[in-house]
Design an enzyme around this catalytic site. Structure first.
Site, PDB file in Angstrom:
ATOM      1  N   SER A 141      46.215 -34.053   4.925  1.00 54.97           N
ATOM      2  CA  SER A 141      47.180 -34.920   4.253  1.00 54.97           C
ATOM      3  C   SER A 141      46.895 -36.369   4.594  1.00 54.97           C
ATOM      4  CB  SER A 141      48.605 -34.579   4.684  1.00 54.97           C
ATOM      5  OG  SER A 141      49.521 -35.539   4.186  1.00 54.97           O
ATOM      6  N   TYR A 155      55.110 -33.224  10.706  1.00 57.89           N
ATOM      7  CA  TYR A 155      54.092 -32.912   9.694  1.00 57.89           C
ATOM      8  C   TYR A 155      52.815 -33.694   9.963  1.00 57.89           C
ATOM      9  CZ  TYR A 155      51.914 -32.350   5.092  1.00 57.89           C
ATOM     10  OH  TYR A 155      51.042 -32.074   4.068  1.00 57.89           O
TER      11      TYR A 155
END
Length: 246
Positions: A141, A155
């Site tokens: 990501s 995250y």
């Protein structure tokens, strides 16, 4: 193009979004595809049908990536069904958000299980079936490099771990002819993060290109890395983020 003719692929979390786009693109390139899904058997079946319509073999395996036995069984079932496993795409993930003080141990454990432990264990299992020219490709990501919004600490941490895994495995597996790479997508138009969602304008504003990616654009980079065209790329962290981290 048939750059992946005869190759066998496992895409974890391949029933929707980026995972589905990757599965379809690699099938278009000539590969047989297995995909895992946790929920949504109907979506997984649809992707399988699309792959078969292309003329490739396809398999959907229900497996929660947080459960090691289920994940490892999916790896072995792929190799047994296709007679090989040449390419692993670690795509399955969870996206926890929220204030630091409100994140509990259960959410921490599941995030690390799915986003960190599962890619490591799937890679560990998959390379046992791979010969030279094997490929391990993980989907990370952009927020591993730039966490511009609050509430992303857990995250971001989990996706940053994949950088170390990728570099370490690239060194270890290079002598065996297996490449290991990491793709960091930026904002991508999926059902979980639509390009016209409530936060889309703010997110788009952080990109240099001023738009979301299509999932197929992420899949195109994965296809390059999976093919012989990407045979000299390993240990790389490649941002496909429209300049989000520029």
């Amino acid at each position: 193009m048939n750059r992946l003719e005869g190759k066998a692929v496992l895409v974890t979390g391949g029933s929707r979004g980026i995972g589905a786009a990757v599965a379809l693109r690699l099938a278009e390139e000539g590969a047989d595809i297995a995909l895992t899904y946790q929920h949504g058997a109907e979506r997984a079946t649809k992707v399988v049908e699309q792959i078969k319509a292309i003329g490739r073999r396809a398999l959907a395996v229900q497996a929660d990536s947080a459960v090691p036995a289920a994940l490892l069984a999916a790896v072995d079932e792929t190799a047994e069904t296709f007679g090989a496993l040449d390419i692993l795409v670690n795509n399955a993930g969870v996206f926890p958000t929220g204030p630091l003080e409100e994140i509990g141990p259960t959410e921490i454990d599941r995030t690390l299980a799915v986003n960190v432990r599962a890619p490591f264990m799937a890679s560990q299992a998959a390379v046992r079936h791979m010969g030279r020219e094997g490929r391990v490709i993980s989907i990370g990501s952009n927020v591993a490099e730039r966490a511009v919004f609050p509430g992303l600490a857990l995250y971001s941490m989990s996706k940053t771990a994949l950088i170390g895994m990728t570099k370490g495995l690239a060194r270890e597996l290079g002598p065996r002819g297996i490449t290991v790479n990491l793709v960091h997508p930026g904002p991508t138009d999926t059902d979980s993060n639509p390009a016209h969602g409530p936060n889309a304008a703010a997110i788009t504003g952080f990109t240099a290109l001023g738009r979301y990616a299509e999932a197929a654009e992420i899949a195109a980079t994965v296809a390059h890395l999976a093919s012989s065209d990407g045979q000299y790329i390993t240990g790389a962290v490649i941002a496909v983020d429209g300049g989000f981290t520029a």
